[in-house]
Design a protein around this motif. Structure first.
Motif, PDB file in Angstrom:
ATOM      1  N   UNK A   1      19.819  58.540  48.005  1.00 57.90           N
ATOM      2  CA  UNK A   1      19.693  59.707  47.138  1.00 57.90           C
ATOM      3  C   UNK A   1      20.328  59.497  45.769  1.00 57.90           C
ATOM      4  N   UNK A   2      20.964  58.360  45.576  1.00 58.51           N
ATOM      5  CA  UNK A   2      21.594  58.057  44.300  1.00 58.51           C
ATOM      6  C   UNK A   2      21.972  56.596  44.228  1.00 58.51           C
TER       7      UNK A   2
ATOM      8  N   UNK B   1      29.854  49.645  57.273  1.00 54.95           N
ATOM      9  CA  UNK B   1      28.485  50.024  57.655  1.00 54.95           C
ATOM     10  C   UNK B   1      28.288  51.523  57.473  1.00 54.95           C
ATOM     11  N   UNK B   2      29.288  52.307  57.894  1.00 53.39           N
ATOM     12  CA  UNK B   2      29.198  53.755  57.759  1.00 53.39           C
ATOM     13  C   UNK B   2      29.292  54.191  56.298  1.00 53.39           C
ATOM     14  N   UNK B   3      30.187  53.573  55.532  1.00 56.05           N
ATOM     15  CA  UNK B   3      30.355  53.954  54.129  1.00 56.05           C
ATOM     16  C   UNK B   3      29.060  53.742  53.347  1.00 56.05           C
ATOM     17  N   UNK B   4      28.416  52.606  53.566  1.00 53.39           N
ATOM     18  CA  UNK B   4      27.180  52.312  52.852  1.00 53.39           C
ATOM     19  C   UNK B   4      26.047  53.221  53.322  1.00 53.39           C
ATOM     20  N   UNK B   5      25.912  53.373  54.629  1.00 55.92           N
ATOM     21  CA  UNK B   5      24.799  54.183  55.137  1.00 55.92           C
ATOM     22  C   UNK B   5      24.943  55.645  54.729  1.00 55.92           C
TER      23      UNK B   5
ATOM     24  N   UNK C   1      24.133  60.716  50.791  1.00 56.57           N
ATOM     25  CA  UNK C   1      24.700  62.042  50.560  1.00 56.57           C
ATOM     26  C   UNK C   1      23.924  62.779  49.472  1.00 56.57           C
ATOM     27  N   UNK C   2      23.897  64.105  49.588  1.00 62.22           N
ATOM     28  CA  UNK C   2      23.127  64.908  48.635  1.00 62.22           C
ATOM     29  C   UNK C   2      23.583  64.635  47.212  1.00 62.22           C
TER      30      UNK C   2
ATOM     31  N   UNK D   1      16.030  47.715  54.798  1.00 62.98           N
ATOM     32  CA  UNK D   1      14.649  48.107  54.513  1.00 62.98           C
ATOM     33  C   UNK D   1      14.499  49.611  54.324  1.00 62.98           C
ATOM     34  N   UNK D   2      15.553  50.390  54.624  1.00 67.57           N
ATOM     35  CA  UNK D   2      15.478  51.844  54.469  1.00 67.57           C
ATOM     36  C   UNK D   2      16.193  52.336  53.212  1.00 67.57           C
TER      37      UNK D   2
END
Length: 227
Positions: free
Chosen positions: A151-152, A118-122, A127-128, A145-146
């Motif tokens: 950013x990539x 969950x953290x890796x995907x979010x 990341x910039x 939905x977000x």
């Protein structure tokens, strides 16, 4: 103040890191739970440094373990609030580790298990500079939905057991559908007979996926006639 994060590390087998692989453990575990995988993978990725940070909070359900954010499984919004709250600390850790190894943000790969996925995907998708790859085991995509915030579009591989009774396999298909709709490249592997865990085939596919995406990019030489 964002809690400091630290955990076990394994340097590049070659002696010079050209990439960084970061393992994000699951709820109630800690970084020691995943760093052993690096000892297997470094043979295939000798130029990768590995680190498995301990999540910043003690886990109430497992006092010897850690959590990226609390989980009660009673509040459907707790995962969204959790990844939002945990992301700044993780981002700061990733930036510091990249700087320590003298690497750019595009030389990063994130590997998560369960809550760590969950953290890796979010975090990875926001990341910039997008990471080189994201690998997720037995996890889920929080707040699909977000995805417009992404950013990539880093390559993603998701691996899930078809007998997972902690995060049902439906989470795999929900994630791949949402990522595909957002035109983010995603591959997936369904492990037959596997519960909430990682099997040998999943490790093999994960290692091959990372090794392929962490290969140094070849420089294209331009001649004078090419302008």
């Amino acid at each position: 103040m964002t809690p400091a994060i630290d955990g076990p590390r394994l340097p590049a087998a070659s002696g010079k890191a050209t990439s960084l692989v970061v393992f994000l453990h699951g709820y109630g575990a800690d970084g020691n739970d995943l760093i052993a995988i690096a000892r297997e993978w470094r043979r295939l990725m000798p130029d990768a440094a590995f680190v498995a940070p301990h999540a910043p909070e003690r886990c109430m359900a497992s006092p010897q373990g850690r959590q990226w954010f609390p989980l009660t499984f009673r509040d459907p919004d707790e995962r969204r609030r959790g990844v939002l709250a945990a992301r700044p600390g993780l981002d700061a850790f990733l930036d510091a580790e990249l700087a320590k190894n003298g690497l750019g943000s595009d030389r990063l790969a994130l590997v998560g298990f369960s809550q760590g996925t969950m953290m890796a995907l979010h975090a990875g998708l926001r990341r910039k500079t997008p990471p080189a790859a994201i690998l997720g085991y037995s996890g889920m995509l929080v707040s699909p939905e977000t995805l417009s915030e992404a950013t990539g579009k880093p390559p993603i591989l998701l691996v899930h057991g078809d007998r997972d009774d902690v995060i049902p396999v439906d989470a795999l298909f929900a994630a791949t559908d949402a990522l595909g709709a957002a035109e983010i490249p995603v591959e997936w592997h369904l492990a037959a007979g596997l519960g909430h865990g990682i099997d040998g085939e999943g490790l093999r596919q994960g290692a091959a996926f990372l090794a392929s995406n962490l290969k140094p990019k070849k420089m294209t030489l331009r001649t004078a006639s090419q302008g």
